[in-house]
Write an enzyme that holds these catalytic residues in place. Sequence first.
Site, PDB file in Angstrom:
ATOM      1  N   ARG A 108     -50.850 -36.301  50.484  1.00 47.29           N
ATOM      2  CA  ARG A 108     -50.730 -37.595  51.406  1.00 47.29           C
ATOM      3  C   ARG A 108     -51.073 -36.894  52.725  1.00 47.29           C
ATOM      4  O   ARG A 108     -51.277 -37.870  53.670  1.00 47.29           O
ATOM      5  CB  ARG A 108     -49.392 -38.404  51.253  1.00 47.29           C
ATOM      6  CG  ARG A 108     -49.298 -39.526  52.040  1.00 47.29           C
ATOM      7  CD  ARG A 108     -47.806 -40.310  51.731  1.00 47.29           C
ATOM      8  NE  ARG A 108     -47.605 -41.348  52.655  1.00 47.29           N
ATOM      9  CZ  ARG A 108     -48.015 -42.532  52.788  1.00 47.29           C
ATOM     10  NH1 ARG A 108     -48.805 -43.016  51.792  1.00 47.29           N
ATOM     11  NH2 ARG A 108     -47.818 -43.471  53.822  1.00 47.29           N
ATOM     12  N   LEU A 146     -52.020 -46.475  56.756  1.00 51.93           N
ATOM     13  CA  LEU A 146     -51.540 -46.141  55.300  1.00 51.93           C
ATOM     14  C   LEU A 146     -50.367 -47.025  54.918  1.00 51.93           C
ATOM     15  O   LEU A 146     -49.186 -47.195  55.720  1.00 51.93           O
ATOM     16  CB  LEU A 146     -51.068 -44.644  55.331  1.00 51.93           C
ATOM     17  CG  LEU A 146     -52.393 -43.526  55.172  1.00 51.93           C
ATOM     18  CD1 LEU A 146     -51.853 -42.068  55.414  1.00 51.93           C
ATOM     19  CD2 LEU A 146     -52.939 -43.561  53.734  1.00 51.93           C
ATOM     20  N   SER A 147     -50.374 -47.582  53.770  1.00 53.05           N
ATOM     21  CA  SER A 147     -49.065 -48.125  53.228  1.00 53.05           C
ATOM     22  C   SER A 147     -48.068 -47.253  52.837  1.00 53.05           C
ATOM     23  O   SER A 147     -48.340 -46.105  52.622  1.00 53.05           O
ATOM     24  CB  SER A 147     -49.576 -49.002  52.083  1.00 53.05           C
ATOM     25  OG  SER A 147     -50.392 -50.357  52.615  1.00 53.05           O
ATOM     26  N   ALA A 148     -46.828 -47.876  52.456  1.00 56.16           N
ATOM     27  CA  ALA A 148     -45.972 -46.906  52.243  1.00 56.16           C
ATOM     28  C   ALA A 148     -45.936 -46.327  50.582  1.00 56.16           C
ATOM     29  O   ALA A 148     -46.696 -47.043  49.898  1.00 56.16           O
ATOM     30  CB  ALA A 148     -44.428 -47.604  52.268  1.00 56.16           C
TER      31      ALA A 148
END
Length: 361
Positions: free
Chosen positions: A38, A63-65
């Site tokens: 990530r 970016l999403s969680a």
Amino acid sequence: MGGAVSAGEDNDELIDHLKAAQYIRSELVEQAFRAVDRADYYLEEFKENAYKDLAWKHGNIHLSAPCIYSEVMEALDLQPGLSFLNLGSGTGYLSSMVGLILGPFGVNHGVELHSDVTEYAKQKLDFFIRTSDSFDKFDFCEPSFVTGNCLEISPGCSQYDRVYCGAGVQKQHEGYMKSLLKVGGVLVMPLEEKLTKITRTGPSAWETKKILAVSFAPLIQPCQSESGESRLVQLPPLAVRSLQDLARIAIRGTIKKVIHQEAVNKNGNGLKNTPRFKRRRVRRRRMETIVFLDKEVFASRISNPSDDTSCGDLEDERQEEEVTTPPDTKPEPPVNFLREKVLSLPLPDPLKYYLLYYREK
């Protein structure tokens, strides 16, 4: 949003926490998450936050969680050879993980509103292909990204087996999203503050399942050009692979089988997983508390009620730590068996590098 699981010190530790919290439940999804770091999708100055279960936004980059991406990956029920459309594809992080599951005969397309983010995603994809050993461990379906508003996709474009939308979908656009899906396909999107999975069971039949409450920025509505016409988004064609490309896939696959058989003959059980570096033992620590009274400062130590202060237990804890903690040395990097085998073949160098996709590492 996010914060459902504890932060990790590296990508593997983050995935461990997502598994423990049951956000990652299948082996395929776990392998994809471990294969794509990530942090590689963060700007350098923000990488210290990469392994927190939180969304990240900087300008147009978003970016999403991790807990959201893992729920999305599980809900999509991905399989090799499927076609996938990512609406609001962003950095390409999700598309790259999906590509590891789809394999070389899948389709992997993304639509992103902002041209600077599309270029960012292409750079990150190129970096992954050139430098990540994970690229050689999987048969990859390389994503293709185009710039445009995902609400303006040309009516002539093909339908997809799997569709994900990374922005909040208004109720009036639900039918449009469904139209992008083949019969038997799965659509995952935030709909009315709920991450929703919709399965197309027939030409006009649908099954809907609410997964979890979410908060996404809404889709940007299309704006007409100066001529008054909308700007239709043309998705990449569903092209057939060239004979040359098919040959490369077949050769790499054959080499992988040879490597696996050699390992079976040598070890009796095939290639072993790369040993995971130390799993640190989580301990509750005493808290230092500083109390302010007017202008005076008093420092005191307040023990956590769950702490056990007995000398015997502390000694046991130290001994256990000595046993479970390896020497403070870095683990050896994993061996890229495919690369080593290709480089050892009696072939001209240009052909070797072609088989390795001209990769740097």
